[in-house]
Design a protein around this motif. Structure first.
Motif, mmCIF file in Angstrom:
data_model
loop_
_atom_site.group_PDB
_atom_site.id
_atom_site.type_symbol
_atom_site.label_atom_id
_atom_site.label_comp_id
_atom_site.label_asym_id
_atom_site.label_seq_id
_atom_site.Cartn_x
_atom_site.Cartn_y
_atom_site.Cartn_z
ATOM 1 N N GLY A 29 0.888 -1.129 0.078
ATOM 2 C CA GLY A 29 -0.091 0.028 0.052
ATOM 3 C C GLY A 29 0.846 1.179 0.218
ATOM 4 N N PRO A 30 0.417 2.361 -0.138
ATOM 5 C CA PRO A 30 1.043 3.608 0.002
ATOM 6 C C PRO A 30 2.295 3.864 1.074
ATOM 7 N N GLU A 31 1.704 3.354 2.243
ATOM 8 C CA GLU A 31 2.647 3.603 3.281
ATOM 9 C C GLU A 31 4.091 2.676 3.286
ATOM 10 N N ASP A 32 3.719 1.691 2.643
ATOM 11 C CA ASP A 32 5.060 0.499 2.411
ATOM 12 C C ASP A 32 5.731 0.887 1.179
ATOM 13 N N PHE A 33 5.010 1.432 0.078
ATOM 14 C CA PHE A 33 5.853 2.026 -1.250
ATOM 15 C C PHE A 33 6.741 3.231 -0.486
ATOM 16 N N GLU A 34 6.181 3.961 0.423
ATOM 17 C CA GLU A 34 7.035 5.227 0.857
ATOM 18 C C GLU A 34 8.177 4.591 1.606
ATOM 19 N N ARG A 35 7.911 3.503 2.503
ATOM 20 C CA ARG A 35 9.232 3.006 3.307
ATOM 21 C C ARG A 35 10.072 2.145 2.302
ATOM 22 N N VAL A 36 9.599 1.682 1.024
ATOM 23 C CA VAL A 36 10.510 1.213 0.142
ATOM 24 C C VAL A 36 11.402 2.235 -0.527
ATOM 25 N N ASP A 37 10.744 3.256 -0.701
ATOM 26 C CA ASP A 37 11.732 4.525 -1.192
ATOM 27 C C ASP A 37 12.531 5.201 -0.557
ATOM 28 N N LEU A 38 12.223 5.189 0.794
ATOM 29 C CA LEU A 38 13.385 5.658 1.907
ATOM 30 C C LEU A 38 14.495 4.777 1.950
ATOM 31 N N ILE A 39 14.352 3.358 1.897
ATOM 32 C CA ILE A 39 15.463 2.528 1.999
ATOM 33 C C ILE A 39 16.129 2.521 0.989
ATOM 34 N N LYS A 40 15.404 2.736 -0.198
ATOM 35 C CA LYS A 40 16.185 2.992 -1.622
ATOM 36 C C LYS A 40 17.169 3.988 -1.426
ATOM 37 N N ALA A 41 16.707 5.064 -1.100
ATOM 38 C CA ALA A 41 17.614 6.530 -1.019
ATOM 39 C C ALA A 41 18.582 6.099 -0.185
ATOM 40 N N ASP A 42 18.564 5.297 0.949
ATOM 41 C CA ASP A 42 19.922 5.078 1.821
ATOM 42 C C ASP A 42 20.712 4.125 1.306
ATOM 43 N N ALA A 43 20.479 3.226 0.377
ATOM 44 C CA ALA A 43 21.400 2.251 -0.149
ATOM 45 C C ALA A 43 22.189 2.768 -1.093
ATOM 46 N N ASP A 44 23.381 2.338 -1.402
ATOM 47 C CA ASP A 44 24.457 2.541 -2.282
ATOM 48 C C ASP A 44 23.987 1.994 -3.689
ATOM 49 N N ALA A 45 23.433 1.034 -3.905
ATOM 50 C CA ALA A 45 23.102 0.367 -5.049
ATOM 51 C C ALA A 45 21.809 -0.404 -4.772
ATOM 52 N N ILE A 46 20.965 -0.411 -5.995
ATOM 53 C CA ILE A 46 19.698 -1.444 -5.912
ATOM 54 C C ILE A 46 20.042 -2.551 -7.204
ATOM 55 N N MET A 47 19.707 -3.602 -6.769
ATOM 56 C CA MET A 47 19.922 -4.847 -7.954
ATOM 57 C C MET A 47 18.655 -5.495 -8.092
ATOM 58 N N VAL A 48 18.224 -5.658 -9.460
ATOM 59 C CA VAL A 48 17.430 -6.717 -9.840
ATOM 60 C C VAL A 48 18.034 -7.820 -10.779
ATOM 61 N N GLY A 49 17.304 -8.826 -11.067
ATOM 62 C CA GLY A 49 17.301 -9.779 -12.107
ATOM 63 C C GLY A 49 16.801 -9.385 -13.462
ATOM 64 N N ILE A 50 17.385 -9.988 -14.344
ATOM 65 C CA ILE A 50 16.811 -9.403 -15.945
ATOM 66 C C ILE A 50 15.385 -9.965 -15.981
ATOM 67 N N GLY A 51 14.765 -10.957 -15.382
ATOM 68 C CA GLY A 51 13.539 -11.571 -15.236
ATOM 69 C C GLY A 51 12.641 -10.289 -14.773
ATOM 70 N N THR A 52 13.124 -9.566 -13.755
ATOM 71 C CA THR A 52 12.330 -8.163 -13.347
ATOM 72 C C THR A 52 12.293 -7.467 -14.218
ATOM 73 N N VAL A 53 13.361 -7.111 -14.964
ATOM 74 C CA VAL A 53 13.694 -5.770 -15.879
ATOM 75 C C VAL A 53 12.512 -6.093 -17.099
ATOM 76 N N LEU A 54 12.663 -7.174 -17.604
ATOM 77 C CA LEU A 54 11.592 -7.815 -18.675
ATOM 78 C C LEU A 54 10.297 -7.708 -18.214
ATOM 79 N N ALA A 55 9.966 -8.231 -17.053
ATOM 80 C CA ALA A 55 8.272 -8.327 -16.698
ATOM 81 C C ALA A 55 7.778 -7.075 -16.379
ATOM 82 N N ASP A 56 8.685 -5.934 -15.478
ATOM 83 C CA ASP A 56 7.963 -4.992 -14.806
ATOM 84 C C ASP A 56 8.574 -3.584 -15.491
ATOM 85 N N ASN A 57 9.950 -3.761 -16.105
ATOM 86 C CA ASN A 57 10.534 -2.528 -16.604
ATOM 87 C C ASN A 57 10.624 -1.502 -15.668
#
Ligand SMILES: NC(=O)c1ccc[n+]([C@@H]2O[C@H](COP(=O)([O-])OP(=O)(O)OC[C@H]3O[C@@H](n4cnc5c(N)ncnc54)[C@H](O)[C@@H]3O)[C@@H](O)[C@H]2O)c1
Ligand SMILES: Nc1nc(=O)c(N)c(NC[C@H](O)[C@H](O)[C@H](O)COP(=O)(O)O)[nH]1
Length: 234
Positions: A29-57
């Motif tokens: 939900g909105p509060e959880d997406f906000e939480r994810v955004d904040l932890i993203k901001a504090d990471a040096d890098a974010i990693m995904v697999g190619i399957g996620t890039v092809l499925a979700d872009n």
């Protein structure tokens, strides 16, 4: 040395991370997406697999207002480095991760990736070659630590997360359990791949936090360390 690796994912109440057609669904939900955004901001890098890039872009950019022009705890103004694990260099050159937002992009490929694809990706991203047929995740982690990545967030999907657990490269798992049922025996789950067979192989977790967010629950788990592990501490 390798970065501190934390996985963040959202699964349905029945343990699925998307539909069997690999169509992305809103589990958070909105509060959880906000939480994810904040932890993203504090990471040096974010990693995904190619399957996620092809499925979700996904673009994997940071969106929160807190980030606009502000330095994060990681001391950066632009987006965290964005990394795709992509053995055969299949990332489309117009994928959002390569074209949207400022900041470093890295595509990790294997030695088996076609040279023309690798050359095309080099126009848009740094390319790291690790492994022969598939990406050697341990070697990739060493390379990432070598370029200053200390805190690495992994956003999925299930095949990459499985590969990281199998290689003993996960320090922390944050699972958001949302209030929806997706179903389907073929729908992706948090850790797919071949799965472990023997109990002795199962990574063991320590429950570090339980928090109600939106109409679901965030479970934070620490992974018990294996002997000789060389993770940077988070
Ligand atoms: N709900 C969530 O939090 C969430 C997050 C991300 C993705 N997803 C979903 O996950 C699905 C995609 O997951 P997936 O499992 O198909 O793809 P994935 O994103 O896990 O990518 C897997 C690919 O990574 C590559 N790879 C290279 N080296 C590897 C290695 N050593 N170990 C493992 N993989 C390696 C392989 O090509 C492999 O096919 C999509 O349906 C997406 O919507 C959900
Ligand atoms: N935490 C979380 N809850 C969800 O309900 C859901 N579907 C995802 N899915 C992961 C997805 O692959 C990407 O995190 C985002 O969708 C980012 O994509 P953008 O940067 O906005 O393009 N993640």
């Amino acid at each position: 040395m390798r970065p501190y690796v934390f996985v963040n994912l959202a699964m349905s109440a029945d343990g699925k991370i998307s539909t069997r057609e690999r169509r992305q669904v809103k589990i958070s939900g909105p509060e959880d997406f906000e939480r994810v955004d904040l932890i993203k901001a504090d990471a040096d890098a974010i990693m995904v697999g190619i399957g996620t890039v092809l499925a979700d872009n996904p673009s994997l950019t940071v969106k929160s207002s807190r980030r606009k022009g502000e330095r994060t705890a990681a001391g950066r103004e632009e987006n965290p480095a964005r990394i795709v694990v992509d053995s055969m260099a299949r990332t489309p050159v117009d994928a959002d991760i390569l074209v949207k937002g400022a900041g470093k992009r890295i595509v990790a490929v294997s030695a088996a990736a076609p040279a023309d694809r690798v050359d095309a990706l080099r126009e848009r991203a740094e390319v790291i070659v690790a492994g022969e047929q598939t990406v050697d995740l341990a070697a990739l982690m060493e390379a990432l630590a070598g370029i200053g990545i200390r805190r690495l967030m992994v956003e999925g999907g299930g095949t990459l997360i499985w590969g990281l657990f199998k290689a003993g490269l996960v320090d922390e798992l944050r699972t958001y359990v949302g209030s929806v049922v997706i179903g389907g025996s073929g729908a992706p789950t948090p850790a797919d791949g071949d799965g472990f067979l023997a109990e002795g192989e199962f990574p063991r977790l320590i429950l570090a936090g339980v928090e109600r967010i939106d109409d679901g629950v965030l479970l934070t788990w620490q992974v018990k360390k294996e002997e000789g592990d060389r993770s940077l501490r988070g």
